[in-house]
Design an enzyme around this catalytic site. Structure first.
Site, PDB file in Angstrom:
ATOM      1  N   LYS A 196       0.864  -1.188   0.000  1.00  0.00           N
ATOM      2  CA  LYS A 196       0.000   0.000   0.000  1.00  0.00           C
ATOM      3  C   LYS A 196       0.893   1.227   0.000  1.00  0.00           C
ATOM      4  O   LYS A 196       2.005   1.201   0.545  1.00  0.00           O
ATOM      5  CB  LYS A 196      -0.869   0.005   1.250  1.00  0.00           C
TER       6      LYS A 196
ATOM      7  N   ASN B  31     -16.738   7.168  -3.385  1.00  0.00           N
ATOM      8  CA  ASN B  31     -16.795   6.307  -4.572  1.00  0.00           C
ATOM      9  C   ASN B  31     -17.464   4.968  -4.283  1.00  0.00           C
ATOM     10  O   ASN B  31     -18.339   4.523  -5.020  1.00  0.00           O
ATOM     11  CB  ASN B  31     -15.380   6.081  -5.106  1.00  0.00           C
TER      12      ASN B  31
HETATM   13  P1  NAI Z   1     -13.622   8.100  -1.138  1.00  0.00           P
HETATM   14  O1  NAI Z   1     -12.584   9.073  -0.755  1.00  0.00           O
HETATM   15  O2  NAI Z   1     -14.225   8.152  -2.492  1.00  0.00           O
HETATM   16  O3  NAI Z   1     -14.841   8.154  -0.082  1.00  0.00           O
HETATM   17  C1  NAI Z   1     -14.676   8.246   1.291  1.00  0.00           C
HETATM   18  C2  NAI Z   1     -15.833   9.101   1.797  1.00  0.00           C
HETATM   19  O4  NAI Z   1     -15.843   9.076   3.220  1.00  0.00           O
HETATM   20  C3  NAI Z   1     -15.733  10.553   1.365  1.00  0.00           C
HETATM   21  O5  NAI Z   1     -16.970  10.964   0.797  1.00  0.00           O
HETATM   22  C4  NAI Z   1     -15.426  11.299   2.669  1.00  0.00           C
HETATM   23  O6  NAI Z   1     -15.957  12.604   2.685  1.00  0.00           O
HETATM   24  C5  NAI Z   1     -16.114  10.398   3.676  1.00  0.00           C
HETATM   25  N1  NAI Z   1     -15.642  10.492   5.061  1.00  0.00           N
HETATM   26  C6  NAI Z   1     -14.380  10.607   5.532  1.00  0.00           C
HETATM   27  N2  NAI Z   1     -14.379  10.618   6.877  1.00  0.00           N
HETATM   28  C7  NAI Z   1     -15.669  10.492   7.268  1.00  0.00           C
HETATM   29  C8  NAI Z   1     -16.336  10.429   8.525  1.00  0.00           C
HETATM   30  N3  NAI Z   1     -15.660  10.495   9.670  1.00  0.00           N
HETATM   31  N4  NAI Z   1     -17.679  10.280   8.535  1.00  0.00           N
HETATM   32  C9  NAI Z   1     -18.388  10.214   7.396  1.00  0.00           C
HETATM   33  N5  NAI Z   1     -17.821  10.286   6.166  1.00  0.00           N
HETATM   34  C10 NAI Z   1     -16.482  10.412   6.109  1.00  0.00           C
HETATM   35  O7  NAI Z   1     -12.997   6.650  -0.847  1.00  0.00           O
HETATM   36  P2  NAI Z   1     -13.504   5.224  -1.353  1.00  0.00           P
HETATM   37  O8  NAI Z   1     -12.679   4.803  -2.500  1.00  0.00           O
HETATM   38  O9  NAI Z   1     -14.985   5.235  -1.462  1.00  0.00           O
HETATM   39  O10 NAI Z   1     -13.088   4.302  -0.123  1.00  0.00           O
HETATM   40  C11 NAI Z   1     -13.877   4.210   1.060  1.00  0.00           C
HETATM   41  C12 NAI Z   1     -13.279   3.140   1.962  1.00  0.00           C
HETATM   42  O11 NAI Z   1     -13.293   1.869   1.310  1.00  0.00           O
HETATM   43  C13 NAI Z   1     -11.819   3.389   2.368  1.00  0.00           C
HETATM   44  O12 NAI Z   1     -11.613   2.931   3.684  1.00  0.00           O
HETATM   45  C14 NAI Z   1     -11.039   2.530   1.381  1.00  0.00           C
HETATM   46  O13 NAI Z   1      -9.783   2.158   1.895  1.00  0.00           O
HETATM   47  C15 NAI Z   1     -11.964   1.347   1.267  1.00  0.00           C
HETATM   48  N6  NAI Z   1     -11.794   0.591   0.041  1.00  0.00           N
HETATM   49  C16 NAI Z   1     -11.948   1.187  -1.174  1.00  0.00           C
HETATM   50  C17 NAI Z   1     -11.806   0.445  -2.332  1.00  0.00           C
HETATM   51  C18 NAI Z   1     -12.098   1.024  -3.680  1.00  0.00           C
HETATM   52  O14 NAI Z   1     -12.329   0.250  -4.634  1.00  0.00           O
HETATM   53  N7  NAI Z   1     -12.130   2.338  -3.836  1.00  0.00           N
HETATM   54  C19 NAI Z   1     -11.429  -0.979  -2.294  1.00  0.00           C
HETATM   55  C20 NAI Z   1     -11.355  -1.525  -0.955  1.00  0.00           C
HETATM   56  C21 NAI Z   1     -11.498  -0.747   0.164  1.00  0.00           C
END
Ligand code: NAI
Length: 349
Positions: free
Chosen positions: A78, A182
């Site tokens: 990572k 996302n």
């Molecule tokens: P992203 O950045 O698109 O979305 C994260 C969202 O969480 C944002 O809208 C942000 O404003 C919100 N956020 C942050 N802190 C917060 C809080 N305390 N309370 C409420 N909302 C909050 O990221 P993504 O890609 O959707 O990833 C989300 C999670 O899933 C992460 O933990 C990531 O590591 C995990 N993940 C993502 C994958 C992917 O395909 N993108 C694959 C596997 C895991």
């Protein structure tokens, strides 16, 4: 470094600094025993570099476990970039510099998207190295991993609802989604299509309002969503949402989401188990994205086989939950044991 929280038996940890672009990053390779260490790149504003290192260490170990459980021929790694980055050309230049650093690792680490990073950033990295994925969906395989991650989490929620609630569908199931970026946003749309009743919470009010509008969800407070009267809590923001106090007070019967490292401590998982709350181990549920971008990087599979592999997350979780019940052991303890055995076998081979 060796005493840092999150350090286990990592193979290699690299600090990057590119003076020309201001890029500061950590690349952590936990294990390459099963193949190239693959895992996304996170862009986040950490309080200090030590916090960035701890995040990279924890997340890269999680990728080893995730990739092993998904039976991918990949190790775990990572990267985290210490934000903020400038916008526009400055951002592109920083990702190019990051790409050159990955290239210098000769394929030991392969990157893709994570929090704060998108397909356009991967395209900049791809100018400098081929050890990047989540760039284009050539032949329908790969590109943005988020929809695949959301699909896999949906399969996990469905399997858990069957086991814990005796439900054959998700109609009117009350689901709280914390973080509608996302993956969380895509998951909310899929759940809405299945008739679930949603509550959403996000620190970004614009995003929160948009997803609520699209899916008919209620908007919940950031803290409130964790302990609201729900059937399923889906943490889809950053890690550590389920602290011991949250585990002791949450009212959902199931915790299943996309976020990596949802349990702030092992104790939080034990509390959930004791209270009869079904926890779906995060890295088993959220493997859909790495399954898709792994196929893209390795040049294997078709759109249909990738979807079938993502859908296999459902039966995998059903088997894990059944074993957890039979052995009266938290599912994350069983998953960790299984994944570590797979990695140890590869290391010994
Ligand atoms: P992203 O950045 O698109 O979305 C994260 C969202 O969480 C944002 O809208 C942000 O404003 C919100 N956020 C942050 N802190 C917060 C809080 N305390 N309370 C409420 N909302 C909050 O990221 P993504 O890609 O959707 O990833 C989300 C999670 O899933 C992460 O933990 C990531 O590591 C995990 N993940 C993502 C994958 C992917 O395909 N993108 C694959 C596997 C895991």
């Amino acid at each position: 470094m060796f005493d840092t929280e999150g350090y286990s038996d990592h193979e290699r940890v690299t600090w990057l600094h590119d003076a020309a672009t201001g890029l500061r990053a950590v690349i952590a390779v936990h294990s390459s025993a099963r193949g190239p260490a693959m895992g996304g790149c996170r862009l986040w504003c950490y309080p200090d570099p030590a916090a960035a290192l701890a995040d990279a260490l924890r997340l890269s170990e999680g990728m080893s476990l995730k990739n092993a459980m998904a039976d991918l021929p990949l190790g775990g790694g990572k990267a985290v970039i210490l934000g903020p980055l400038p916008g526009g050309a400055g951002r592109a230049a920083a990702f190019r510099a990051f790409g050159r650093a990955i290239e210098s690792m000769g394929g030991r680490y392969v990157t893709a998207e994570d929090v704060g990073v998108g397909v356009a950033d991967m395209a900049e990295i791809a100018v400098e190295t081929r050890h990047v994925s989540g760039v284009t969906a050539a032949g329908g395989v790969g590109g943005d991993p988020s929809p695949y991650t959301a699909r896999g989490v949906l399969r996990g929620i469905t399997a858990a609802a069957r086991q814990a609630l005796g439900r054959s569908d998700l109609d009117r199931l009350r689901v709280g989604v914390q973080g509608v970026g996302n993956v969380g946003g895509a998951l909310a749309r899929l759940l809405a299509e299945q008739g679930a009743r949603l509550s959403v919470a996000d620190i970004d009010p614009v995003r929160q309002a948009r997803i609520a509008d699209e899916t008919g969800a209620d908007i919940a407070g950031l803290e409130e969503v964790l302990t609201a009267d729900l059937d399923v809590l889906a943490p889809c923001a950053l890690g550590g949402a389920i602290t011991a106090p949250v585990a002791a007070t949450l009212r959902a019967r199931i915790v299943a989401g996309a976020a990596n490292n949802q349990l702030a401590t092992p104790e939080a998982g034990e509390i959930l188990h004791r209270r009869g709350v079904t926890y779906v181990p995060d890295y088993v549920a959220n493997a859909g994205g790495i399954i898709a971008v792994g196929a893209e990087y390795l040049g294997q599979g078709s759109a249909a086989t990738v979807l079938a592999d993502v859908d296999a997350i459902g039966p995998r979780i059903a088997a894990l939950l059944a074993r957890s019940a039979a052995e009266a052991t938290p599912p994350e303890v069983i998953a960790d044991r299984m994944a570590r055995e797979i990695i140890a076998a590869a290391r010994g081979a």
